[in-house]
Scaffold this motif. Structure first.
Motif, PDB file in Angstrom:
ATOM      1  N   ILE A 113       0.831  -1.205   0.000  1.00  0.00           N
ATOM      2  CA  ILE A 113       0.000   0.000   0.000  1.00  0.00           C
ATOM      3  C   ILE A 113       0.865   1.255   0.000  1.00  0.00           C
ATOM      4  N   MET A 114       1.909   1.247   0.816  1.00  0.00           N
ATOM      5  CA  MET A 114       2.791   2.419   0.867  1.00  0.00           C
ATOM      6  C   MET A 114       3.461   2.657  -0.486  1.00  0.00           C
ATOM      7  N   TYR A 115       3.840   1.572  -1.159  1.00  0.00           N
ATOM      8  CA  TYR A 115       4.492   1.704  -2.461  1.00  0.00           C
ATOM      9  C   TYR A 115       3.510   2.204  -3.520  1.00  0.00           C
ATOM     10  N   LEU A 116       2.299   1.681  -3.511  1.00  0.00           N
ATOM     11  CA  LEU A 116       1.273   2.140  -4.454  1.00  0.00           C
ATOM     12  C   LEU A 116       0.960   3.620  -4.234  1.00  0.00           C
ATOM     13  N   GLN A 117       0.856   4.016  -2.982  1.00  0.00           N
ATOM     14  CA  GLN A 117       0.584   5.422  -2.675  1.00  0.00           C
ATOM     15  C   GLN A 117       1.738   6.321  -3.126  1.00  0.00           C
ATOM     16  N   LYS A 118       2.956   5.844  -2.944  1.00  0.00           N
ATOM     17  CA  LYS A 118       4.136   6.607  -3.356  1.00  0.00           C
ATOM     18  C   LYS A 118       4.140   6.840  -4.859  1.00  0.00           C
ATOM     19  N   LEU A 119       3.748   5.808  -5.630  1.00  0.00           N
ATOM     20  CA  LEU A 119       3.750   5.911  -7.092  1.00  0.00           C
ATOM     21  C   LEU A 119       2.473   6.527  -7.645  1.00  0.00           C
ATOM     22  N   GLY A 120       1.471   6.695  -6.796  1.00  0.00           N
ATOM     23  CA  GLY A 120       0.206   7.253  -7.263  1.00  0.00           C
ATOM     24  C   GLY A 120      -0.620   6.265  -8.063  1.00  0.00           C
TER      25      GLY A 120
END
Length: 334
Positions: free
Chosen positions: A138-145
């Motif tokens: 989730i953190m990675y998806l949020q970081k990449l938008g």
């Protein structure tokens, strides 16, 4: 060019002399293409046996419709209900012209070894199963938008989720059991996830509303596998010390309970009623057939994919949804 080699839109554009965008319009059957242009490109497409590539089409149209379904794998997951829901999601994605990529990750896998990390430029959206606290995915998806949906209740701020209405499911079940004179219950639950906590809360609120003593409720956590349920039941239950009803959070785990009760010479449903959760296809073939709470897999899959569609199209202000369940009465309850 070797006609046996798989060609791309860019190959067709080079051969035909038209732009990739024009070729894409022909591939997608759009009407705003000059007739002579359409016929020429279409002839080349047939000549080279062109098969549309979902990834390339997404890049040309500036919309990436490749959906990653991310599933952490443990010794007891994924279960049968997951495979049913997964198939429904994949079929629903096809209706929306979405390509699906399913990734099972092992407990010790690092993000660097994941499809999400290595191929994020090809991922238009994601479905996250079994969210964990401070979930790296989730953190990675949020970081990449990259937009995503969580299946199962989430308490991560700003996350949209689709789940069963677990609170109402267990609350309604207790009203039903009490109406049949079954007041003393044991709940054999998995870990203390938000989903399971909602189930327990539904039971306790039902007893509070019915004016029943909460001491009639036994909650047992960490019943994650068939073996967990079997060993606990064999050690804890006796013919003289058995509740009126036992709820098991997962149809498959009920097998362990039935085995233990048979060995203890405790009869179902004469001595104790049993209820599962999921309504997997073979629950009706248990002996006796299993009373269970049915997930609405069709509605769950549609709600997930509809929200993915909205997110891909740029909208972000989405509400989460809890889908109603249905109690299926069979032979394991009185």
């Amino acid at each position: 060019m070797n006609k046996k080699k798989k060609v791309t839109i860019y190959d067709i554009a080079r051969i035909s002399g038209f732009s990739p965008k024009t070729v894409s319009r022909v591939v997608n059957g759009e009407k705003n293409v000059k007739k002579s242009t359409y016929e020429k490109i279409n002839q080349i497409l047939q000549e080279y046996n062109y098969v549309p590539n979902t990834y390339a089409r997404g890049l040309i149209n500036k919309t990436n419709r490749n959906i990653l379904i991310s599933v952490p794998k443990t010794e007891f997951y994924p279960l049968e209900w997951f495979h049913i829901l997964l198939e429904k999601i994949i079929l629903e994605c096809r209706k929306h012209d979405m390509n699906t990529i399913v990734e099972y990750t092992e407990p010790n896998d690092s993000m660097e070894n994941s499809v999400l990390y290595s191929s994020s430029s090809f991922i238009g959206a994601a479905v996250i199963f079994y969210e964990s606290p401070r979930d790296q995915r989730i953190m990675y998806l949020q970081k990449l938008g990259i937009p995503f949906i969580v299946f199962g209740k989430s308490d991560t701020e700003g996350v949209t989720y689709v789940t069963n209405n677990d609170y109402d499911a267990l609350k309604s079940l207790m009203y039903y059991l009490v109406s049949k004179g079954l007041e003393k219950v044991s709940l054999l639950i998995g870990d203390q996830s938000l989903v399971n906590m909602d189930r327990v809360r539904g039971v306790k609120d039902a007893y509070d509303e019915l004016g029943l003593d909460a001491s009639l409720i036994e909650v047992v956590y960490q019943m994650k596998t068939v073996e967990d349920v079997y060993l606990y039941s064999k050690a804890d239950f006796t013919k003289e010390n058995i509740p009126d009803a036992i709820f098991v959070s997962g149809d498959e785990k009920v097998i362990g309970l039935i085995r233990a009760l048979n060995e203890l010479n405790i009869k179902i449903p004469e001595d104790v009623s049993i209820v599962g959760f999921d309504n997997i296809p073979w629950a009706q073939y248990f002996d006796p057939s299993l009373t269970t709470i049915a997930q609405d897999f069709t509605t769950l899959s549609k709600e997930i994919v509809n929200r993915l569609e909205i997110l891909i199209n740029g909208m972000t202000d989405l509400t989460s949804i809890e889908v109603p369940t249905k109690l299926i009465i069979r032979e394991t309850t009185k």
